[in-house]
Scaffold this motif. Structure first.
Motif, PDB file in Angstrom:
ATOM      1  N   GLY A 340       0.802  -1.218   0.000  1.00 27.27           N
ATOM      2  CA  GLY A 340       0.000   0.000   0.000  1.00 27.27           C
ATOM      3  C   GLY A 340       0.834   1.266   0.000  1.00 27.27           C
ATOM      4  O   GLY A 340       0.394   2.318  -0.479  1.00 27.27           O
ATOM      5  N   SER A 341       2.053   1.169   0.517  1.00 25.90           N
ATOM      6  CA  SER A 341       2.924   2.346   0.593  1.00 25.90           C
ATOM      7  C   SER A 341       3.296   2.875  -0.795  1.00 25.90           C
ATOM      8  O   SER A 341       3.663   4.040  -0.941  1.00 25.90           O
ATOM      9  CB  SER A 341       4.206   2.001   1.359  1.00 25.90           C
ATOM     10  OG  SER A 341       4.942   0.988   0.665  1.00 25.90           O
ATOM     11  N   MET A 342       3.187   2.031  -1.822  1.00 26.54           N
ATOM     12  CA  MET A 342       3.599   2.442  -3.168  1.00 26.54           C
ATOM     13  C   MET A 342       2.549   3.290  -3.879  1.00 26.54           C
ATOM     14  O   MET A 342       2.851   3.949  -4.879  1.00 26.54           O
ATOM     15  CB  MET A 342       3.904   1.209  -4.023  1.00 26.54           C
ATOM     16  CG  MET A 342       5.044   0.364  -3.488  1.00 26.54           C
ATOM     17  SD  MET A 342       5.525  -0.958  -4.617  1.00 26.54           S
ATOM     18  CE  MET A 342       4.086  -2.038  -4.542  1.00 26.54           C
ATOM     19  N   SER A 343       1.322   3.274  -3.353  1.00 21.71           N
ATOM     20  CA  SER A 343       0.258   3.985  -4.074  1.00 21.71           C
ATOM     21  C   SER A 343      -0.686   4.784  -3.179  1.00 21.71           C
ATOM     22  O   SER A 343      -1.486   5.576  -3.679  1.00 21.71           O
ATOM     23  CB  SER A 343      -0.572   2.978  -4.884  1.00 21.71           C
ATOM     24  OG  SER A 343      -1.135   1.991  -4.026  1.00 21.71           O
ATOM     25  N   SER A 344      -0.595   4.616  -1.867  1.00 19.18           N
ATOM     26  CA  SER A 344      -1.518   5.288  -0.956  1.00 19.18           C
ATOM     27  C   SER A 344      -1.421   6.807  -1.070  1.00 19.18           C
ATOM     28  O   SER A 344      -0.340   7.378  -1.199  1.00 19.18           O
ATOM     29  CB  SER A 344      -1.229   4.865   0.485  1.00 19.18           C
ATOM     30  OG  SER A 344      -1.952   5.665   1.393  1.00 19.18           O
ATOM     31  N   THR A 345      -2.599   7.449  -1.024  1.00 18.13           N
ATOM     32  CA  THR A 345      -2.641   8.918  -1.017  1.00 18.13           C
ATOM     33  C   THR A 345      -3.285   9.442   0.259  1.00 18.13           C
ATOM     34  O   THR A 345      -3.511  10.639   0.397  1.00 18.13           O
ATOM     35  CB  THR A 345      -3.430   9.439  -2.234  1.00 18.13           C
ATOM     36  OG1 THR A 345      -4.748   8.879  -2.213  1.00 18.13           O
ATOM     37  CG2 THR A 345      -2.733   9.059  -3.534  1.00 18.13           C
ATOM     38  N   ALA A 346      -3.580   8.533   1.187  1.00 20.75           N
ATOM     39  CA  ALA A 346      -4.284   8.916   2.408  1.00 20.75           C
ATOM     40  C   ALA A 346      -3.349   9.619   3.388  1.00 20.75           C
ATOM     41  O   ALA A 346      -2.164   9.287   3.499  1.00 20.75           O
ATOM     42  CB  ALA A 346      -4.886   7.672   3.068  1.00 20.75           C
ATOM     43  N   SER A 347      -3.896  10.588   4.091  1.00 18.28           N
ATOM     44  CA  SER A 347      -3.222  11.227   5.232  1.00 18.28           C
ATOM     45  C   SER A 347      -1.797  11.679   4.930  1.00 18.28           C
ATOM     46  O   SER A 347      -0.874  11.400   5.692  1.00 18.28           O
ATOM     47  CB  SER A 347      -3.227  10.269   6.429  1.00 18.28           C
ATOM     48  OG  SER A 347      -4.531   9.859   6.754  1.00 18.28           O
ATOM     49  N   ASN A 348      -1.587  12.314   3.814  1.00 15.71           N
ATOM     50  CA  ASN A 348      -0.300  12.918   3.446  1.00 15.71           C
ATOM     51  C   ASN A 348       0.728  11.920   2.918  1.00 15.71           C
ATOM     52  O   ASN A 348       1.846  12.307   2.558  1.00 15.71           O
ATOM     53  CB  ASN A 348       0.305  13.679   4.639  1.00 15.71           C
ATOM     54  CG  ASN A 348       1.216  14.815   4.199  1.00 15.71           C
ATOM     55  OD1 ASN A 348       0.916  15.503   3.227  1.00 15.71           O
ATOM     56  ND2 ASN A 348       2.324  15.013   4.900  1.00 15.71           N
ATOM     57  N   GLU A 349       0.390  10.626   2.856  1.00 12.53           N
ATOM     58  CA  GLU A 349       1.360   9.644   2.375  1.00 12.53           C
ATOM     59  C   GLU A 349       1.705   9.879   0.904  1.00 12.53           C
ATOM     60  O   GLU A 349       2.867   9.731   0.496  1.00 12.53           O
ATOM     61  CB  GLU A 349       0.838   8.220   2.595  1.00 12.53           C
ATOM     62  CG  GLU A 349       0.815   7.812   4.048  1.00 12.53           C
ATOM     63  CD  GLU A 349       0.518   6.342   4.247  1.00 12.53           C
ATOM     64  OE1 GLU A 349       0.928   5.790   5.284  1.00 12.53           O
ATOM     65  OE2 GLU A 349      -0.130   5.738   3.366  1.00 12.53           O
ATOM     66  N   GLY A 350       0.708  10.201   0.097  1.00 18.76           N
ATOM     67  CA  GLY A 350       0.964  10.471  -1.314  1.00 18.76           C
ATOM     68  C   GLY A 350       1.898  11.657  -1.504  1.00 18.76           C
ATOM     69  O   GLY A 350       2.772  11.646  -2.381  1.00 18.76           O
ATOM     70  N   GLU A 351       1.744  12.677  -0.688  1.00 18.19           N
ATOM     71  CA  GLU A 351       2.584  13.867  -0.785  1.00 18.19           C
ATOM     72  C   GLU A 351       4.023  13.554  -0.369  1.00 18.19           C
ATOM     73  O   GLU A 351       4.986  14.029  -0.995  1.00 18.19           O
ATOM     74  CB  GLU A 351       2.016  14.978   0.100  1.00 18.19           C
ATOM     75  CG  GLU A 351       2.687  16.331  -0.062  1.00 18.19           C
ATOM     76  CD  GLU A 351       2.489  16.942  -1.445  1.00 18.19           C
ATOM     77  OE1 GLU A 351       3.305  17.799  -1.831  1.00 18.19           O
ATOM     78  OE2 GLU A 351       1.521  16.550  -2.149  1.00 18.19           O
ATOM     79  N   ILE A 352       4.170  12.757   0.679  1.00 21.52           N
ATOM     80  CA  ILE A 352       5.519  12.382   1.124  1.00 21.52           C
ATOM     81  C   ILE A 352       6.213  11.565   0.034  1.00 21.52           C
ATOM     82  O   ILE A 352       7.383  11.807  -0.287  1.00 21.52           O
ATOM     83  CB  ILE A 352       5.462  11.573   2.438  1.00 21.52           C
ATOM     84  CG1 ILE A 352       4.883  12.422   3.574  1.00 21.52           C
ATOM     85  CG2 ILE A 352       6.857  11.065   2.809  1.00 21.52           C
ATOM     86  CD1 ILE A 352       4.634  11.645   4.851  1.00 21.52           C
ATOM     87  N   ARG A 353       5.490  10.592  -0.543  1.00 17.80           N
ATOM     88  CA  ARG A 353       6.074   9.772  -1.608  1.00 17.80           C
ATOM     89  C   ARG A 353       6.473  10.638  -2.806  1.00 17.80           C
ATOM     90  O   ARG A 353       7.547  10.466  -3.396  1.00 17.80           O
ATOM     91  CB  ARG A 353       5.093   8.676  -2.028  1.00 17.80           C
ATOM     92  CG  ARG A 353       5.691   7.667  -3.002  1.00 17.80           C
ATOM     93  CD  ARG A 353       4.735   6.537  -3.319  1.00 17.80           C
ATOM     94  NE  ARG A 353       3.496   7.027  -3.879  1.00 17.80           N
ATOM     95  CZ  ARG A 353       2.322   7.033  -3.231  1.00 17.80           C
ATOM     96  NH1 ARG A 353       2.233   6.568  -1.999  1.00 17.80           N
ATOM     97  NH2 ARG A 353       1.236   7.518  -3.810  1.00 17.80           N
ATOM     98  N   LYS A 354       5.612  11.594  -3.152  1.00 17.97           N
ATOM     99  CA  LYS A 354       5.921  12.515  -4.247  1.00 17.97           C
ATOM    100  C   LYS A 354       7.207  13.272  -3.950  1.00 17.97           C
ATOM    101  O   LYS A 354       8.085  13.423  -4.833  1.00 17.97           O
ATOM    102  CB  LYS A 354       4.762  13.504  -4.436  1.00 17.97           C
ATOM    103  CG  LYS A 354       5.060  14.631  -5.418  1.00 17.97           C
ATOM    104  CD  LYS A 354       3.924  15.651  -5.440  1.00 17.97           C
ATOM    105  CE  LYS A 354       4.289  16.859  -6.293  1.00 17.97           C
ATOM    106  NZ  LYS A 354       3.201  17.870  -6.299  1.00 17.97           N
ATOM    107  N   ASN A 355       7.362  13.770  -2.740  1.00 18.53           N
ATOM    108  CA  ASN A 355       8.553  14.530  -2.371  1.00 18.53           C
ATOM    109  C   ASN A 355       9.819  13.673  -2.418  1.00 18.53           C
ATOM    110  O   ASN A 355      10.898  14.141  -2.797  1.00 18.53           O
ATOM    111  CB  ASN A 355       8.383  15.139  -0.984  1.00 18.53           C
ATOM    112  CG  ASN A 355       7.292  16.209  -0.959  1.00 18.53           C
ATOM    113  OD1 ASN A 355       6.974  16.804  -1.989  1.00 18.53           O
ATOM    114  ND2 ASN A 355       6.709  16.446   0.205  1.00 18.53           N
ATOM    115  N   LEU A 356       9.689  12.396  -2.045  1.00 14.05           N
ATOM    116  CA  LEU A 356      10.830  11.479  -2.125  1.00 14.05           C
ATOM    117  C   LEU A 356      11.251  11.263  -3.576  1.00 14.05           C
ATOM    118  O   LEU A 356      12.447  11.242  -3.898  1.00 14.05           O
ATOM    119  CB  LEU A 356      10.476  10.129  -1.483  1.00 14.05           C
ATOM    120  CG  LEU A 356      10.206  10.121   0.017  1.00 14.05           C
ATOM    121  CD1 LEU A 356       9.698   8.749   0.446  1.00 14.05           C
ATOM    122  CD2 LEU A 356      11.470  10.478   0.795  1.00 14.05           C
ATOM    123  N   VAL A 357      10.251  11.093  -4.448  1.00 13.25           N
ATOM    124  CA  VAL A 357      10.531  10.898  -5.873  1.00 13.25           C
ATOM    125  C   VAL A 357      11.177  12.139  -6.466  1.00 13.25           C
ATOM    126  O   VAL A 357      12.190  12.073  -7.180  1.00 13.25           O
ATOM    127  CB  VAL A 357       9.237  10.536  -6.639  1.00 13.25           C
ATOM    128  CG1 VAL A 357       9.496  10.532  -8.149  1.00 13.25           C
ATOM    129  CG2 VAL A 357       8.705   9.181  -6.201  1.00 13.25           C
TER     130      VAL A 357
END
Length: 521
Positions: A340-357
């Motif tokens: 789920g960590s690869m695609s989740s957008t809930a509770s700021n997770e999507g934004e954090i993943r975007k920033n890492l990328v």
């Protein structure tokens, strides 16, 4: 027998007797819970290990007596990285009393004596509950006899190597017996091997802030030795919050002769970081999946959250940012997360993943097969992060991410657990090394439809910063079997016609049998 062989393969302890040893030890468990029995057995294996290593060193000192060596001087052992074992704690003495009703108390006293003599490394680590009335002393003596058979040849060093591998095998089996709870202290060996083979930690500082029983460190040291290095080429730093698991890790590493800094006691990495100034060359970790009780609401302003505040209801991206916080300037991190960590957008997770990328930290993503873990059937992925993709050791992969879809790899080790073979591990790791272009790459990298693809950040942006490998690698190319389409359809429809006719015949037979029983349909 097939299940035993598969289990032996799963841990890599191909010793010939480890499965028999486990079955015999398990029979002696009687009605004791596996989680409790684990400490009884592993504590005795550790006791046998330190005694064997001590005896080997003692024999050397006896031979060297002419040079002034004293076989009863504790410092002579400590200088050789061997635990000093007082007389009352040595295995031959305990084994001679294994049939006595007092054996439980004698083992407890032995554990206490070893801790006192080696308090810098073993204080508060060894189990001391063998004298309790609920522990059957006859079965305890039989278990000692069983563990006493672990030896190869005359040299104790060979025996201690076997003991280390048996310890690892038993950790795996206890994890399997405990099911979900077992996954808290043991990461399947094949998963650790993929992480270690891909990161290739030849030297430097290796860190695991949720180290469980220490499997990441054991495999890292094994990697070093298999590639011509020696124990000590890496410095090991870890942390574990569960007190009993912390003790397992200390024993597991000690039985391997690995000098590790796990802190003076168990502690939570988020709320009491025992290595605040550490900047590691490698981070290897398998954090608890989707943990909701990590106390995130008390860490809203923490300095580690440079890519976004992680949700209080899931620690996944708190762990990711903790790893990054402890990476050195050219550090590499490899860790396990739920898919789920690869695609989740809930509770700021999507934004954090975007920033890492967008920070170009994501180096490689690997989708793993299901059923690898004892603790969960949740599909998992391996994340690999790189602080500096323009590192001179590798090909310049700035602005690119390698995606590997390994979901179809592996074989079933038993009815519920899957394992990756050596060939599977080599394929995954070899693909990564070929892509990076470092010295372990055996061949030039090329995208393989359905398995791997090198993707630019532009393409990842087009997919909303989702990092699921299946979205990028495409479908595996269908194989042409050479049979013309018309001929294949005639053959398949003919087979279907025969099967339908057989189905009608069986239906009639069933109806007749039911009618004979008085149940007409």
């Amino acid at each position: 027998m097939a299940k035993k062989a598969a289990s032996a393969q799963r841990t890599g302890a191909n010793l010939g007797f480890e499965a028999k040893l486990w079955l015999a030890a398990d029979k002696l468990r009687n009605n004791m819970d596996a989680a409790e029995y684990k400490h009884v057995v592993l504590g005795l294996i550790f006791l046998k290990y330190v005694s064997d290593a001590f005896e080997e060193r003692r024999q050397q000192l006896v031979v060297d007596k002419k040079k002034g060596a004293d076989s009863e001087e504790p410092d002579e052992y400590r200088m050789a990285n061997v635990f000093w074992v007082p007389k009352e704690a040595r295995w031959p003495h305990l084994l001679a009393n294994a049939k006595q009703p007092s054996i439980g108390r004698l083992i407890d006293d032995a554990m206490a004596a070893i801790e006192r003599a080696n308090k810098d490394t073993l204080k508060g680590v060894l189990p001391r509950d063998y004298g309790r009335p609920s522990l059957d002393k006859q079965r305890l003596g039989e278990l000692m006899d069983l563990i006493g058979t672990i030896t190869l040849g005359d040299r104790a060093s060979r025996s201690t190597d076997v003991l280390g591998r048996v310890y690892e095998y038993f950790l795996s089996e206890f994890a399997s017996a405990e099911g979900k709870k077992g996954g808290q202290f043991y990461t399947p060996r094949c998963v650790v091997r993929v992480l270690v083979e891909m990161l290739a930690p030849y030297s430097g500082r290796v860190y695991d802030p949720c180290c469980g029983s220490g499997g990441m460190f054991v495999q890292s040291e094994r990697f070093i030795q298999e590639h011509g290095g020696k124990v000590g080429d890496i410095s090991v730093y870890g942390q574990e919050s569960n007190p009993t698991t912390w003790k397992l890790a200390k024993m597991n590493l000690a039985i391997r002769g690995i000098d590790a800094n796990l802190g003076p006691e168990p502690a939570d990495s988020f709320h009491r970081d025992l290595h605040p100034d550490l900047r590691a060359n490698y981070v290897l970790a398998n954090p608890p999946f989707n943990s909701s009780d990590w106390g995130g609401e008390r860490l809203r302003e923490d300095k580690r959250w440079k890519f976004g505040v992680p949700p209080a209801g899931s620690a996944n991206f708190a762990w990711v940012q903790h790893f990054i916080h402890h990476l050195g300037p050219t550090g590499l991190a490899g860790f396990v997360l739920a898919n789920g960590s690869m695609s989740s957008t809930a509770s700021n997770e999507g934004e954090i993943r975007k920033n890492l990328v967008e920070a170009d930290l994501v180096d490689c993503m690997v989708a793993m097969p299901g059923q690898l873990f004892y603790s969960t059937q949740i599909p998992v992925s391996l994340w690999f992060l790189a602080r500096e993709k323009k590192d001179r050791r590798f090909r310049d992969r700035a602005g690119e991410v390698l995606f590997i879809d390994a979901r179809k790899l592996g074989t079933m080790a038993d009815r519920v657990h899957r394992d990756l073979t050596d060939v599977d591990v080599a394929r995954i790791a070899g693909t990564y090394h070929a892509w990076r272009g470092d010295k372990d790459g055996k061949c030039k990298y090329a995208d393989v439809a359905g398995f791997c693809k090198s993707v630019t950040l532009t393409e990842i942006r087009a997919h909303g910063h989702v990092l699921t490998p299946g979205r990028y690698v495409g479908a595996e190319e269908a194989r042409d079997d050479g049979e013309p389409f018309d001929e294949k359809m005639k053959r398949l429809t003919g087979a279907l016609k025969d099967q339908m006719a057989e189905g009608e015949r069986l239906d009639k037979t069933i109806k007749q049998n039911l009618k004979g029983l008085g149940y007409e349909i």
